[in-house]
Design a protein around this motif. Structure first.
Motif, PDB file in Angstrom:
ATOM      1  N   TYR A  93       1.013  -1.308  -0.080  1.00  9.76           N
ATOM      2  CA  TYR A  93       0.126   0.168  -0.113  1.00  9.76           C
ATOM      3  C   TYR A  93       0.879   1.358   0.016  1.00  9.76           C
ATOM      4  CZ  TYR A  93      -3.323  -3.485   1.235  1.00  9.76           C
ATOM      5  OH  TYR A  93      -3.865  -4.737   1.392  1.00  9.76           O
ATOM      6  N   ARG A  94       0.427   2.296  -0.787  1.00  8.89           N
ATOM      7  CA  ARG A  94       1.123   3.191  -0.791  1.00  8.89           C
ATOM      8  C   ARG A  94       0.949   4.014   0.454  1.00  8.89           C
ATOM      9  NH1 ARG A  94       0.717   8.649  -2.761  1.00  8.89           N
ATOM     10  NH2 ARG A  94      -1.722   8.477  -3.003  1.00  8.89           N
ATOM     11  N   SER A  95       2.109   4.856   0.845  1.00 13.04           N
ATOM     12  CA  SER A  95       1.764   5.698   2.091  1.00 13.04           C
ATOM     13  C   SER A  95       2.810   7.116   2.057  1.00 13.04           C
ATOM     14  CB  SER A  95       2.479   4.733   3.308  1.00 13.04           C
ATOM     15  OG  SER A  95       3.924   4.640   3.324  1.00 13.04           O
ATOM     16  N   GLU A  96       2.551   8.121   2.730  1.00 11.97           N
ATOM     17  CA  GLU A  96       3.431   9.257   2.544  1.00 11.97           C
ATOM     18  C   GLU A  96       3.702   9.521   4.388  1.00 11.97           C
ATOM     19  OE1 GLU A  96       2.411  12.184  -0.645  1.00 11.97           O
ATOM     20  OE2 GLU A  96       0.611  11.441   0.271  1.00 11.97           O
ATOM     21  N   LEU A  97       4.897   9.819   4.566  1.00 14.47           N
ATOM     22  CA  LEU A  97       5.160  10.262   5.769  1.00 14.47           C
ATOM     23  C   LEU A  97       5.197  11.984   5.874  1.00 14.47           C
ATOM     24  CD1 LEU A  97       6.109   9.588   8.672  1.00 14.47           C
ATOM     25  CD2 LEU A  97       8.402   9.416   7.753  1.00 14.47           C
ATOM     26  N   LYS A  98       4.218  12.520   6.450  1.00 14.23           N
ATOM     27  CA  LYS A  98       3.982  13.959   6.689  1.00 14.23           C
ATOM     28  C   LYS A  98       4.087  14.539   7.683  1.00 14.23           C
ATOM     29  CE  LYS A  98       0.804  13.711   2.617  1.00 14.23           C
ATOM     30  NZ  LYS A  98      -0.614  14.472   2.418  1.00 14.23           N
ATOM     31  N   ASP A  99       4.018  15.953   7.764  1.00 14.43           N
ATOM     32  CA  ASP A  99       4.519  16.430   9.046  1.00 14.43           C
ATOM     33  C   ASP A  99       3.416  16.204  10.461  1.00 14.43           C
ATOM     34  OD1 ASP A  99       6.819  17.479   8.185  1.00 14.43           O
ATOM     35  OD2 ASP A  99       5.811  19.650   7.541  1.00 14.43           O
ATOM     36  N   GLY A 101       1.841  13.030  10.284  1.00 16.81           N
ATOM     37  CA  GLY A 101       1.944  11.613  10.573  1.00 16.81           C
ATOM     38  C   GLY A 101       1.819  10.765   9.215  1.00 16.81           C
ATOM     39  N   LEU A 102       1.586   9.579   9.525  1.00 18.06           N
ATOM     40  CA  LEU A 102       1.958   8.683   8.467  1.00 18.06           C
ATOM     41  C   LEU A 102       0.240   8.354   7.660  1.00 18.06           C
ATOM     42  CD1 LEU A 102       3.435   6.685   6.740  1.00 18.06           C
ATOM     43  CD2 LEU A 102       2.839   5.073   8.537  1.00 18.06           C
ATOM     44  N   HIS A 103       0.496   8.713   6.287  1.00 17.41           N
ATOM     45  CA  HIS A 103      -0.966   8.655   5.516  1.00 17.41           C
ATOM     46  C   HIS A 103      -0.766   7.217   4.978  1.00 17.41           C
ATOM     47  CE1 HIS A 103      -2.276  12.781   5.915  1.00 17.41           C
ATOM     48  NE2 HIS A 103      -1.434  12.761   6.736  1.00 17.41           N
ATOM     49  N   ILE A 104      -1.929   6.205   5.054  1.00 20.64           N
ATOM     50  CA  ILE A 104      -1.747   5.045   4.285  1.00 20.64           C
ATOM     51  C   ILE A 104      -2.871   5.161   3.484  1.00 20.64           C
ATOM     52  CG2 ILE A 104      -1.578   2.475   4.312  1.00 20.64           C
ATOM     53  CD1 ILE A 104      -0.389   2.861   7.206  1.00 20.64           C
ATOM     54  N   TYR A 105      -2.709   4.691   2.022  1.00 16.75           N
ATOM     55  CA  TYR A 105      -3.561   4.855   0.973  1.00 16.75           C
ATOM     56  C   TYR A 105      -4.458   3.523   0.710  1.00 16.75           C
ATOM     57  CZ  TYR A 105      -2.113   9.601   0.688  1.00 16.75           C
ATOM     58  OH  TYR A 105      -1.749  10.854   0.909  1.00 16.75           O
ATOM     59  N   LEU A 106      -5.495   2.931   1.392  1.00 17.88           N
ATOM     60  CA  LEU A 106      -5.979   1.656   1.364  1.00 17.88           C
ATOM     61  C   LEU A 106      -7.053   1.631   0.008  1.00 17.88           C
ATOM     62  CD1 LEU A 106      -6.496   0.714   5.026  1.00 17.88           C
ATOM     63  CD2 LEU A 106      -4.545   0.290   3.565  1.00 17.88           C
ATOM     64  N   PRO A 107      -7.218   0.540  -0.740  1.00 22.46           N
ATOM     65  CA  PRO A 107      -8.040   0.527  -1.709  1.00 22.46           C
ATOM     66  C   PRO A 107      -9.619   0.605  -1.113  1.00 22.46           C
ATOM     67  CG  PRO A 107      -7.113  -1.733  -1.416  1.00 22.46           C
ATOM     68  CD  PRO A 107      -6.541  -0.730  -0.372  1.00 22.46           C
TER      69      PRO A 107
END
Ligand code: FES
Length: 107
Positions: A93-99, A101-107
């Motif tokens: 799963y694609r994720s992004e570490l941002k200021d 927190g962590l965002h995880i993109y689930l289908p």
């Protein structure tokens, strides 16, 4: 798509997910495994696509592979491709570490 959100800051996430240890994360009905290498985060299903072994108990190697603890099939930690063994690929799963927190993109 609404991303699943973990932690409240980048530091929070880096602290909560020790480097090179696989952490289990419950996201709604999904069990995820999160692996951090530096600030690079890999998110994948916590169950092996072969026979469902717990991949939070997996080893990782220098080739960027996740090694299932049960039958030692190997998966590419970035793409989920099977590098050794015969089963469907591991869902990643694609994720992004941002200021914030962590965002995880689930289908
Ligand atoms: S359960 Fe993972 S390789 Fe068989």
């Amino acid at each position: 798509m609404h991303p699943f959100h973990f932690g409240s800051s980048k530091e929070d996430v880096l602290q909560a997910i020790p480097e090179r240890k696989i952490k289990k994360l419950v996201a709604g009905k999904k069990l995820l495994a999160v692996l951090r290498i530096g600030e690079l985060i890999h998110v994948f299903d916590a169950q092996c696509p072969h026979r469902g072994a717990d991949l939070t108990q997996a080893n990782i190697n220098r080739a960027g592979e996740i090694i299932c603890p049960l039958h030692h099939y190997r998966f590419d930690m970035t793409t989920g491709d099977v590098r050794s063994g015969y089963c469907p690929p591991l869902a990643v799963y694609r994720s992004e570490l941002k200021d914030n927190g962590l965002h995880i993109y689930l289908p």
